[in-house]
Enzyme design. Structure first.
Site, PDB file in Angstrom:
ATOM      1  N   HIS A  37      -9.814   0.507   0.897  1.00  7.96           N
ATOM      2  CA  HIS A  37     -10.730   1.063   1.901  1.00  7.96           C
ATOM      3  C   HIS A  37     -11.559   2.237   1.372  1.00  7.96           C
ATOM      4  CE1 HIS A  37      -7.294   3.678   2.659  1.00  7.96           C
ATOM      5  NE2 HIS A  37      -6.667   2.816   3.393  1.00  7.96           N
ATOM      6  N   ASN A  68     -12.297   6.071   2.626  1.00  8.52           N
ATOM      7  CA  ASN A  68     -11.165   6.571   3.395  1.00  8.52           C
ATOM      8  C   ASN A  68     -10.006   6.899   2.467  1.00  8.52           C
ATOM      9  OD1 ASN A  68     -12.436   4.155   5.334  1.00  8.52           O
ATOM     10  ND2 ASN A  68     -12.069   6.091   6.346  1.00  8.52           N
ATOM     11  N   ALA A  69      -9.356   8.031   2.689  1.00  8.92           N
ATOM     12  CA  ALA A  69      -8.178   8.462   1.920  1.00  8.92           C
ATOM     13  C   ALA A  69      -8.487   8.637   0.444  1.00  8.92           C
ATOM     14  CB  ALA A  69      -7.013   7.494   2.126  1.00  8.92           C
ATOM     15  N   ASP A 106      -7.769  -4.132   7.662  1.00  8.97           N
ATOM     16  CA  ASP A 106      -6.749  -3.073   7.733  1.00  8.97           C
ATOM     17  C   ASP A 106      -6.181  -3.026   9.153  1.00  8.97           C
ATOM     18  OD1 ASP A 106      -6.567   0.490   6.880  1.00  8.97           O
ATOM     19  OD2 ASP A 106      -5.103  -1.128   6.728  1.00  8.97           O
ATOM     20  N   HIS A 134       0.181   7.413   6.468  1.00 13.98           N
ATOM     21  CA  HIS A 134       1.460   7.079   5.828  1.00 13.98           C
ATOM     22  C   HIS A 134       2.443   8.243   5.969  1.00 13.98           C
ATOM     23  CE1 HIS A 134      -0.041   3.559   3.172  1.00 13.98           C
ATOM     24  NE2 HIS A 134      -0.949   3.814   4.097  1.00 13.98           N
ATOM     25  N   GLU A 176       0.861  -1.186   0.000  1.00 15.23           N
ATOM     26  CA  GLU A 176       0.000   0.000   0.000  1.00 15.23           C
ATOM     27  C   GLU A 176       0.895   1.232   0.000  1.00 15.23           C
ATOM     28  OE1 GLU A 176      -2.382   0.239   3.499  1.00 15.23           O
ATOM     29  OE2 GLU A 176      -3.745   1.744   2.705  1.00 15.23           O
ATOM     30  N   ASP A 198     -15.602  -1.836  10.735  1.00 12.71           N
ATOM     31  CA  ASP A 198     -15.395  -1.936  12.176  1.00 12.71           C
ATOM     32  C   ASP A 198     -16.300  -0.993  12.950  1.00 12.71           C
ATOM     33  OD1 ASP A 198     -14.248   0.441  11.441  1.00 12.71           O
ATOM     34  OD2 ASP A 198     -12.403   0.171  12.590  1.00 12.71           O
ATOM     35  N   HIS A 231     -14.396   3.288  10.898  1.00  9.14           N
ATOM     36  CA  HIS A 231     -13.845   3.876   9.674  1.00  9.14           C
ATOM     37  C   HIS A 231     -14.914   4.350   8.712  1.00  9.14           C
ATOM     38  CE1 HIS A 231     -10.021   2.399  11.058  1.00  9.14           C
ATOM     39  NE2 HIS A 231      -9.431   3.002  10.041  1.00  9.14           N
TER      40      HIS A 231
END
Lengths: 405, 363
Positions: free
Chosen positions: A232, A235-236, A294, A155, A143, A269, A272
């Site tokens: 995901h 997200n991001a 993740d 990151h 990733e 979960d 997220h």
């Protein structure tokens, strides 16, 4: 019955009294296994005049294919992105522990790291079958580092890279080798990414879009070149906008080549992704939904401060943040928890919830013998009760974990 | 022949299944002496198979030493095809019971040499010592197995072209597409089934009524091949009310009157000493039969002329294997309770002869 050994040396096991997930339905059928594969009992009966050597009573449980986790960064104190001397020991530890979450195969995931880490870690992680020692490794999921600075999430920015020469040279410079790599996540708006996507797909590596500010057409372009996954979802990446849905728009894009499916990972979960967003995605494109954990190294550990890759993170309850911020840095939910939460949040059927954790990831990775209970497939199985709590895990027909009574 | 008439499909299936079960139990099959059973396919015997599976699951019967020979199989249909008779037998019967796969015989419709396959099948039957009981159904055109109208009544196992009627009847299993139904089949011959020691034919539903009429009220005729069993020493036709719709009232009354049903209520055990007997008698009050009867418990299956008796406590007497009670012509005297004897009944007519006002010790 007299001994069956004259029919075949390999013992034949018959799982009785279970409801198996086959053809997207739970059916009251027995499951037969020989030599780690699921056996066609009718053929056994008529062709070989064989029968079962052992019977396992499943006590009415649900039997599903073993879960496949394509995005897991570590767990139980092990961080796959850490360049230790003995990475394989860490992978083994995690692979053994996740058996109790029903995961029978996984892709150890590395977050954005310096070239030195990749060059050290990658050669130590090999694709191999699971067994009593732990879940099988399907290949690495890399990733980054070819992701967008604006959507780096947890990151480390200093190790992000862009494509210079274009093509395979950049990949080799960053990673060192693509052997044992199952998937790469990159941002398709980076210049030069088209040829990279093409090259990776040509080599059989699954390309995933994520940590990106791409608009829909850039994403569609990448899918055209072979990209088939979204890391995901939500997200991001840029949020959904009604005039430019961005990567999220791939779920309903009409530019996806026919016969191909775009899959998308969801971290179910409860943290997220808001359950309403989870439902929107599920309803828009149910066949593409892939449950991922993740999970980070803190999964399975008590709360506190830990290291993830090159950063420090903080665990508070079920949340894991980049230390000192409110940026989520990964989840600590287990796969079976995600399956249960997914079913609860979307109101989907048991079959759909189980397929999102088994069939869809197998389809994504083009593994036809995994993620299903068809004749000839690998006998990686999980036994569950009606609330989808795990009772036992099997790899190649062998029991590798059982819930303590 | 015997014609056993039950109220509906489920009861007919249950009767047949119990009969088969009891015969196998009575036979006491062993590894050296298997019970050879001829078996049919189709919608008629489906419920009978379900019942037999039930009896296996409750421990009443084992198929370990039972050899089976199916009647027929389509030619050219892949064995794994969901409509092949191999698939039918596996899914609806064999996979649920403890039969030894080596004891199962079904004709191979994909054999290289079909004639050799048929001959080999006859040989296997002979090797197994012949068929003890052949269970079969009947087509709307009166055929047994795939012995279509015009088949020789002394025929053996062979290849047959299917009649239009049969193809149409079977089309519902092939998505109602006539072109998908196989046009040929391997089948046991009429003669092959006639060689069995006993034949049980299951006939249910109004659409079979005319065929039943032709089979038992008209002569032996190769156009209605099941009529051949008029010349078999031991045949039972088990049917439901609907299947008797084309028969004469006289025929139906005759056979209803002579049938004796022994049914044991599930859930009752010897230990509480209640033995229930269900007897169908034409216009005879059983109250007169036994002097020390207790009370009527209820009405049971069959022809609504059955009654159940509480016969009082068991005294000293031989122990009974309830499962072994024969449902055939009657049932043996099985115990001597202090006050009442249970009669050996051949049929109800002998009941009339014996003089039913007094309880008599059994022979």
């Amino acid at each position: 019955m007299p001994s069956n050994k004259s029919v075949s040396d390999a013992p034949i096991t018959q799982f009785v009294n279970c409801r198996i997930l086959r053809g997207s339905r739970l059916q009251r059928e027995d499951l037969w296994v020989r030599s780690g594969s699921i056996l066609d009992p009718e053929k056994l009966f008529f062709d070989e005049q064989g029968y079962a050597d052992d019977r396992v009573d499943c006590e009415g449980s649900i039997m599903a294919p073993g879960f496949i986790d394509v995005q897991i960064n570590g767990g139980y104190g092990v961080d796959f992105s850490e360049a230790s001397e003995d990475v394989s020991a860490g992978v083994s530890l995690v692979s053994k522990k996740i058996l109790q979450h029903g995961v029978t195969s996984f892709c150890p995931t590395l977050v954005t790291s310096p070239a030195a880490v990749y060059h050290k870690v990658l050669p130590q992680v090999k694709v191999h079958d699971g067994g009593a020692h732990g879940a099988g490794v399907l290949g690495l999921h890399l990733e980054g580092p070819f992701i967008s600075a604006e959507k780096k999430g947890a990151h480390p920015e200093r190790f992000l890279r862009t494509f210079q020469a274009g093509g395979i040279d950049d990949l080799m410079a960053a990673y060192g080798s693509l052997d044992n790599v199952a998937m790469v996540t990159l941002a398709p708006e980076l210049a030069g990414s088209q040829s990279v996507v093409r090259e990776l797909c040509r080599r059989g590596v699954t390309v995933s879009l994520g940590h990106s500010v791409a608009n829909l057409s850039q994403a569609e372009e990448a899918v055209d070149q072979g990209a088939s996954f979204i890391t995901h979802l939500f997200n991001a990446m840029l949020p959904f906008h009604h005039r430019d849905p961005g990567i999220v728009g791939l779920l309903t894009s009409d530019r996806v080549p026919s016969g191909r499916t775009v899959f998308y990972g969801m971290i179910a979960d409860g943290i997220h992704t808001n359950p309403a967003a989870l439902r929107i995605a599920h309803r828009a494109h149910p066949e593409g939904l892939v449950l991922v954990t993740d999970a980070i190294m803190a999964m399975g550990l008590p709360p506190g401060r830990r290291t993830l890759g090159q950063q420090v993170i903080e665990i508070q309850g079920l949340h894991a943040y980049v230390a000192g911020t409110k940026t989520l840095s990964g989840s600590i939910a287990t796969m079976d928890t995600c399956v249960r939460h997914f079913k609860h949040a979307t109101g989907c059927s048991v079959e759909e919830a189980l397929e999102a954790a088994s069939l869809h990831p197998a389809q994504l990775l083009r593994l036809h013998h995994k993620g299903n209970l068809d004749y000839g497939s690998d006998a990686d199985l999980v036994l569950l009760d009606d609330d989808l709590n795990l009772k036992a895990t099997f790899i190649s027909g062998e029991e590798v974990w059982k819930k303590a009574p | 022949m015997r014609l056993v008439i039950l109220d509906d499909y489920d009861l007919a299936s249950e009767w047949a299944a119990k009969y088969i079960r009891n015969r196998i139990i009575q036979f006491k099959p062993t590894a050296e002496r298997c019970f050879t059973l001829g078996l049919p396919t189709g919608s008629t015997p489906y419920s009978c198979y379900q019942k037999l599976i039930e009896y296996y699951r409750s421990g009443d019967i084992s198929f370990k030493y039972v050899k089976t020979f199916n009647m027929d199989e389509y030619v050219g249909l892949p064995r794994a095809h969901p409509e092949s008779y191999h698939s039918y037998m596996w899914n609806n019967f064999f996979k649920h019971i403890d039969i030894d796969p080596a004891n199962v015989h079904i004709l191979d419709g994909n054999a290289e040499d079909l004639e050799a396959e048929c001959q080999a099948y006859e040989d296997k039957i002979a090797e197994a010592g012949g068929i003890e009981m052949f269970v079969g159904g009947i087509g709307p055109d009166g055929h047994i197995a795939f012995n279509e109208p015009g088949s020789s009544l002394v025929s053996r196992t062979r290849v047959k072209t299917l009649a239009k009627d049969t193809i149409v009847a079977n089309a519902r299993f092939f998505g109602n597409d006539l072109s998908k139904v196989p046009s040929m089949a391997l089948t046991v011959g009429v003669g092959t089934v006639m060689n069995a020691k006993e034949v049980v034919i299951l006939i249910t539903g109004a659409h079979k009524a005319f065929a039943l009429y032709k089979a038992i009220e008209e002569g032996v005729n190769h156009m209605w091949t099941v009529s051949a069993f008029q010349q078999h020493p031991r045949t039972i036709f088990v049917c439901d009310e609907d299947a008797t719709l084309e028969l004469r009232v006289k025929t139906v009354k005759y056979f209803k009157g002579t049938s004796v049903l022994a049914v044991l209520l599930p859930g009752l055990s010897l230990s509480n000493c209640i033995l229930c007997v269900c007897v169908c008698v034409l216009d005879i009050s059983l109250q007169q039969l036994f002097q020390s009867t207790s009370h009527l418990i209820g009405v049971l299956m069959g022809t609504k002329r059955c009654v159940v008796w509480n016969l009082g406590k068991v005294g000293t007497g031989p122990t009974l294997d309830i499962k072994g009670v024969c449902m055939n012509k009657g049932w043996r005297c099985i115990m001597r309770p202090a006050c009442v004897c249970i009669w050996q009944l051949i049929d109800c007519r002998s009941l009339l002869d014996v003089g039913y006002n007094k309880a008599k010790p059994c022979a």
